[in-house]
Design an enzyme around this catalytic site. Structure first.
Site, PDB file in Angstrom:
ATOM      1  N   LYS A  67      19.908  40.735  48.278  1.00 54.03           N
ATOM      2  CA  LYS A  67      20.653  41.957  48.780  1.00 54.03           C
ATOM      3  C   LYS A  67      19.955  42.465  50.069  1.00 54.03           C
ATOM      4  O   LYS A  67      18.657  42.651  50.047  1.00 54.03           O
ATOM      5  CB  LYS A  67      20.653  43.044  47.803  1.00 54.03           C
ATOM      6  CG  LYS A  67      21.171  44.133  48.322  1.00 54.03           C
ATOM      7  CD  LYS A  67      21.449  45.356  47.145  1.00 54.03           C
ATOM      8  CE  LYS A  67      20.301  46.297  47.180  1.00 54.03           C
ATOM      9  NZ  LYS A  67      20.605  47.305  46.191  1.00 54.03           N
ATOM     10  N   HIS A 137      24.401  60.936  46.566  1.00 53.78           N
ATOM     11  CA  HIS A 137      25.399  60.016  46.349  1.00 53.78           C
ATOM     12  C   HIS A 137      25.221  59.424  44.833  1.00 53.78           C
ATOM     13  O   HIS A 137      26.052  59.251  44.035  1.00 53.78           O
ATOM     14  CB  HIS A 137      25.605  59.095  47.230  1.00 53.78           C
ATOM     15  CG  HIS A 137      26.446  57.980  47.080  1.00 53.78           C
ATOM     16  ND1 HIS A 137      27.873  58.207  47.099  1.00 53.78           N
ATOM     17  CD2 HIS A 137      26.511  56.795  46.904  1.00 53.78           C
ATOM     18  CE1 HIS A 137      28.457  57.064  46.609  1.00 53.78           C
ATOM     19  NE2 HIS A 137      27.536  56.270  46.685  1.00 53.78           N
ATOM     20  N   GLN A 138      24.034  59.046  44.620  1.00 56.57           N
ATOM     21  CA  GLN A 138      23.428  58.440  43.243  1.00 56.57           C
ATOM     22  C   GLN A 138      23.633  59.205  41.954  1.00 56.57           C
ATOM     23  O   GLN A 138      23.931  58.738  40.957  1.00 56.57           O
ATOM     24  CB  GLN A 138      22.204  57.742  43.288  1.00 56.57           C
ATOM     25  CG  GLN A 138      21.862  56.922  44.592  1.00 56.57           C
ATOM     26  CD  GLN A 138      22.591  55.745  44.635  1.00 56.57           C
ATOM     27  OE1 GLN A 138      22.935  55.111  43.593  1.00 56.57           O
ATOM     28  NE2 GLN A 138      22.796  55.153  45.792  1.00 56.57           N
ATOM     29  N   ASN A 159      18.282  70.926  42.702  1.00 53.88           N
ATOM     30  CA  ASN A 159      18.281  70.055  43.987  1.00 53.88           C
ATOM     31  C   ASN A 159      17.571  70.929  45.037  1.00 53.88           C
ATOM     32  O   ASN A 159      17.850  72.121  45.281  1.00 53.88           O
ATOM     33  CB  ASN A 159      19.828  69.587  44.349  1.00 53.88           C
ATOM     34  CG  ASN A 159      19.476  68.422  45.332  1.00 53.88           C
ATOM     35  OD1 ASN A 159      18.757  67.525  45.231  1.00 53.88           O
ATOM     36  ND2 ASN A 159      20.366  68.678  46.237  1.00 53.88           N
ATOM     37  N   MET A 219      14.294  57.670  39.306  1.00 53.16           N
ATOM     38  CA  MET A 219      14.939  56.698  40.037  1.00 53.16           C
ATOM     39  C   MET A 219      14.934  56.600  41.597  1.00 53.16           C
ATOM     40  O   MET A 219      15.373  55.769  42.254  1.00 53.16           O
ATOM     41  CB  MET A 219      16.273  56.633  39.559  1.00 53.16           C
ATOM     42  CG  MET A 219      16.513  56.713  37.888  1.00 53.16           C
ATOM     43  SD  MET A 219      15.783  55.287  37.084  1.00 53.16           S
ATOM     44  CE  MET A 219      16.661  53.926  37.964  1.00 53.16           C
ATOM     45  N   GLY A 220      14.390  57.628  42.193  1.00 53.60           N
ATOM     46  CA  GLY A 220      14.653  57.905  43.535  1.00 53.60           C
ATOM     47  C   GLY A 220      13.384  57.130  44.481  1.00 53.60           C
ATOM     48  O   GLY A 220      13.950  56.836  45.637  1.00 53.60           O
ATOM     49  N   THR A 221      12.275  57.020  43.958  1.00 53.23           N
ATOM     50  CA  THR A 221      11.107  56.276  44.524  1.00 53.23           C
ATOM     51  C   THR A 221      11.365  55.021  44.623  1.00 53.23           C
ATOM     52  O   THR A 221      11.132  54.232  43.647  1.00 53.23           O
ATOM     53  CB  THR A 221       9.854  56.937  44.034  1.00 53.23           C
ATOM     54  OG1 THR A 221       9.794  58.402  44.015  1.00 53.23           O
ATOM     55  CG2 THR A 221       8.531  56.192  44.820  1.00 53.23           C
ATOM     56  N   LYS A 226       7.242  57.607  49.219  1.00 52.26           N
ATOM     57  CA  LYS A 226       8.188  58.438  48.454  1.00 52.26           C
ATOM     58  C   LYS A 226       7.426  59.036  47.192  1.00 52.26           C
ATOM     59  O   LYS A 226       6.720  58.202  46.526  1.00 52.26           O
ATOM     60  CB  LYS A 226       9.513  57.867  48.084  1.00 52.26           C
ATOM     61  CG  LYS A 226      10.569  57.646  49.392  1.00 52.26           C
ATOM     62  CD  LYS A 226      11.776  57.189  48.707  1.00 52.26           C
ATOM     63  CE  LYS A 226      12.859  56.982  49.991  1.00 52.26           C
ATOM     64  NZ  LYS A 226      13.940  56.417  49.473  1.00 52.26           N
ATOM     65  N   GLY A 292      11.939  53.333  37.761  1.00 52.67           N
ATOM     66  CA  GLY A 292      13.125  52.430  38.376  1.00 52.67           C
ATOM     67  C   GLY A 292      12.892  52.488  39.840  1.00 52.67           C
ATOM     68  O   GLY A 292      13.444  53.196  40.549  1.00 52.67           O
TER      69      GLY A 292
HETATM   70  P1  NAD Z   1      21.399  60.988  49.290  1.00 55.72           P
HETATM   71  O1  NAD Z   1      21.170  60.882  50.695  1.00 55.72           O
HETATM   72  O2  NAD Z   1      23.090  60.906  48.973  1.00 55.72           O
HETATM   73  O3  NAD Z   1      20.740  61.954  48.451  1.00 55.72           O
HETATM   74  C1  NAD Z   1      19.483  62.433  48.645  1.00 55.72           C
HETATM   75  C2  NAD Z   1      19.035  63.407  47.732  1.00 55.72           C
HETATM   76  O4  NAD Z   1      17.612  63.853  47.950  1.00 55.72           O
HETATM   77  C3  NAD Z   1      19.838  64.628  47.763  1.00 55.72           C
HETATM   78  O5  NAD Z   1      19.682  65.258  46.246  1.00 55.72           O
HETATM   79  C4  NAD Z   1      18.850  65.741  48.445  1.00 55.72           C
HETATM   80  O6  NAD Z   1      18.989  66.950  48.371  1.00 55.72           O
HETATM   81  C5  NAD Z   1      17.541  65.063  47.996  1.00 55.72           C
HETATM   82  N1  NAD Z   1      16.597  65.446  49.134  1.00 55.72           N
HETATM   83  C6  NAD Z   1      16.669  65.030  50.639  1.00 55.72           C
HETATM   84  N2  NAD Z   1      15.867  65.366  51.185  1.00 55.72           N
HETATM   85  C7  NAD Z   1      14.623  65.978  49.922  1.00 55.72           C
HETATM   86  C8  NAD Z   1      13.575  66.578  50.133  1.00 55.72           C
HETATM   87  N3  NAD Z   1      12.779  66.588  51.532  1.00 55.72           N
HETATM   88  N4  NAD Z   1      12.840  66.889  49.098  1.00 55.72           N
HETATM   89  C9  NAD Z   1      13.569  66.865  47.914  1.00 55.72           C
HETATM   90  N5  NAD Z   1      14.741  66.504  47.878  1.00 55.72           N
HETATM   91  C10 NAD Z   1      15.278  66.049  48.943  1.00 55.72           C
HETATM   92  O7  NAD Z   1      20.919  59.552  48.657  1.00 55.72           O
HETATM   93  P2  NAD Z   1      21.066  58.816  47.212  1.00 55.72           P
HETATM   94  O8  NAD Z   1      22.029  57.624  47.561  1.00 55.72           O
HETATM   95  O9  NAD Z   1      21.660  59.791  46.235  1.00 55.72           O
HETATM   96  O10 NAD Z   1      19.832  58.178  46.747  1.00 55.72           O
HETATM   97  C11 NAD Z   1      18.753  58.982  46.285  1.00 55.72           C
HETATM   98  C12 NAD Z   1      17.414  58.254  46.337  1.00 55.72           C
HETATM   99  O11 NAD Z   1      17.380  56.986  45.425  1.00 55.72           O
HETATM  100  C13 NAD Z   1      16.927  57.870  47.652  1.00 55.72           C
HETATM  101  O12 NAD Z   1      15.560  57.737  47.896  1.00 55.72           O
HETATM  102  C14 NAD Z   1      17.253  56.066  47.428  1.00 55.72           C
HETATM  103  O13 NAD Z   1      16.561  55.276  48.150  1.00 55.72           O
HETATM  104  C15 NAD Z   1      17.141  56.089  45.899  1.00 55.72           C
HETATM  105  N6  NAD Z   1      17.707  54.929  45.360  1.00 55.72           N
HETATM  106  C16 NAD Z   1      16.946  54.207  44.506  1.00 55.72           C
HETATM  107  C17 NAD Z   1      17.456  53.115  43.917  1.00 55.72           C
HETATM  108  C18 NAD Z   1      16.723  52.347  42.816  1.00 55.72           C
HETATM  109  O14 NAD Z   1      17.095  51.255  42.431  1.00 55.72           O
HETATM  110  N7  NAD Z   1      15.641  52.852  42.208  1.00 55.72           N
HETATM  111  C19 NAD Z   1      18.771  52.823  44.194  1.00 55.72           C
HETATM  112  C20 NAD Z   1      19.604  53.627  44.925  1.00 55.72           C
HETATM  113  C21 NAD Z   1      18.951  54.601  45.622  1.00 55.72           C
END
Ligand code: NAD
Length: 321
Positions: A67, A137-138, A159, A219-221, A226, A292
């Site tokens: 990917k 978005h996620q 949030n 899941m975000g990191t 991060k 994750g």
């Molecule tokens: P998005 O840009 O739509 O949303 C970002 C989120 O992070 C929002 O809730 C926003 O308010 C918050 N945010 C932004 N800046 C911030 C800060 N300085 N401090 C705290 N929170 C903050 O992104 P998304 O598509 O929802 O993705 C969210 C995260 O998940 C991203 O880091 C992305 O890389 C990660 N992700 C991980 C996987 C995985 O498999 N683990 C898959 C997809 C996405």
């Protein structure tokens, strides 16, 4: 070569399809029959974007490929999702490109499936309150998949940008579960399961805010630097992950390992729990955490399933390549 465009994905795979597909590939990884290759993910110094590749090979399903894509933070202002990705599948017998598949919805579905799998295997059976940290978005995909796993009676949300929490509230209302926006102290004190899904580079949730027995799906990191939770919280939990090598380099565990609070050897691949080789949660007061990081094999598995469905339904676009 088959092309499955992004807009066809929603009609091809359900949440449940993605859950079973990802569960199977995590189990294959634990058995040693599927392998993720090292991740490339770089800040490209343009448009604030992170771009890279996740790839691997599953000898059971013969899914081979990568990917490619990343995270463009300015996209939402352009009406696009910040994550943009495409999956390329290759024939394991010949190396020929077999398919190109839109990867945006698949990424959201496979990521939500991973945290839902962690809830299925690691959260207490009597979990009633779900805490959501993040509203991008996620987040809605995460919420939907989590609600499939336990009979949650309440959802609490926090949030960094509170105005974004409306999307979680709307989804909660549609599922008939009460939602409340709260401060982090309350979210941690009352939640039985907490999902973090933000793009934060600094810890949001502290160890002192989380009660015994909680399951966290962080899941975000997914990138070096991060961080969503305090390293001390990672150290206080039993850590499970999709892929140990990614957990310690680009996952939530990277900070606890760097501080000497956690060793790589203490981290358990979730596939071992799925296969029954590890018991998972052992007490009701244990804090469990799923780190994750998102693996290439998840993407290849769900993209392969989408290709098979498209062929079955006679809608696959087959071009001479
Ligand atoms: P998005 O840009 O739509 O949303 C970002 C989120 O992070 C929002 O809730 C926003 O308010 C918050 N945010 C932004 N800046 C911030 C800060 N300085 N401090 C705290 N929170 C903050 O992104 P998304 O598509 O929802 O993705 C969210 C995260 O998940 C991203 O880091 C992305 O890389 C990660 N992700 C991980 C996987 C995985 O498999 N683990 C898959 C997809 C996405």
């Amino acid at each position: 070569m088959i092309i499955v465009p992004e807009q066809q994905i929603a009609g091809l795979l359900t949440r449940s399809d993605c859950f079973t597909t990802v569960e199977k590939v995590f189990a294959s990884m634990a058995k040693g029959s599927a392998c993720n290759f090292p991740v490339v993910r770089e800040a490209i110094g343009y448009a604030d974007a992170l771009y890279g590749f996740k790839s691997g090979f599953d000898r059971e399903s013969l899914a081979l490929g990568l990917k490619s894509g990343g995270f463009w933070p300015g996209n939402s202002a352009k009406g696009l999702t910040n994550h943009q990705s495409t999956v390329f599948l290759f024939d394991a017998d010949t190396g020929r490109c077999r398919a190109v598949v839109g990867g945006n919805l698949l990424t959201a579905l496979r990521t939500a499936a991973a945290s839902a799998i962690s809830i299925k295997y690691l959260a207490r059976k009597d979990a009633k309150v779900l805490g959501m940290i993040g509203a991008g978005h996620q987040s809605v995909f995460q919420l939907r998949a989590a609600l499939d796993q336990r009979s949650f009676e309440r959802i609490l949300g926090w949030n960094f940008h509170p105005e974004m929490l409306g999307r979680i509230e709307t989804e909660a209302q549609e599922r008939g579960v009460p939602f409340e926006a709260v401060e982090l102290d309350r979210l941690g004190a009352e939640s039985d399961v907490i999902i973090t899904i933000t793009s934060s580079f600094a810890p949001i949730l502290k160890a002192s805010q989380v009660k015994p027995g909680t399951h966290l799906a962080c899941m975000g990191t997914d990138t070096k630097g991060k961080q969503e939770v305090e390293a001390e919280l990672v150290a206080a939990a039993t850590i499970f992950t999709d892929e140990v090598a990614q957990s310690v380099t680009i996952g939530e565990a990277q900070h606890a390992v760097a501080k000497g609070l956690l060793t790589e050897q203490a981290i358990v691949g979730i596939g071992a729990v799925i296969n029954g080789a590890h018991p998972g949660r052992t007490t009701a007061r244990e804090i469990t955490m799923f780190d994750g990081t998102g693996v290439g094999l998840q993407d290849l598995a769900v993209a392969s399933a989408a290709v098979e469905r498209a062929i079955e339904r006679g809608i696959a676009l087959d071009i001479d390549f």
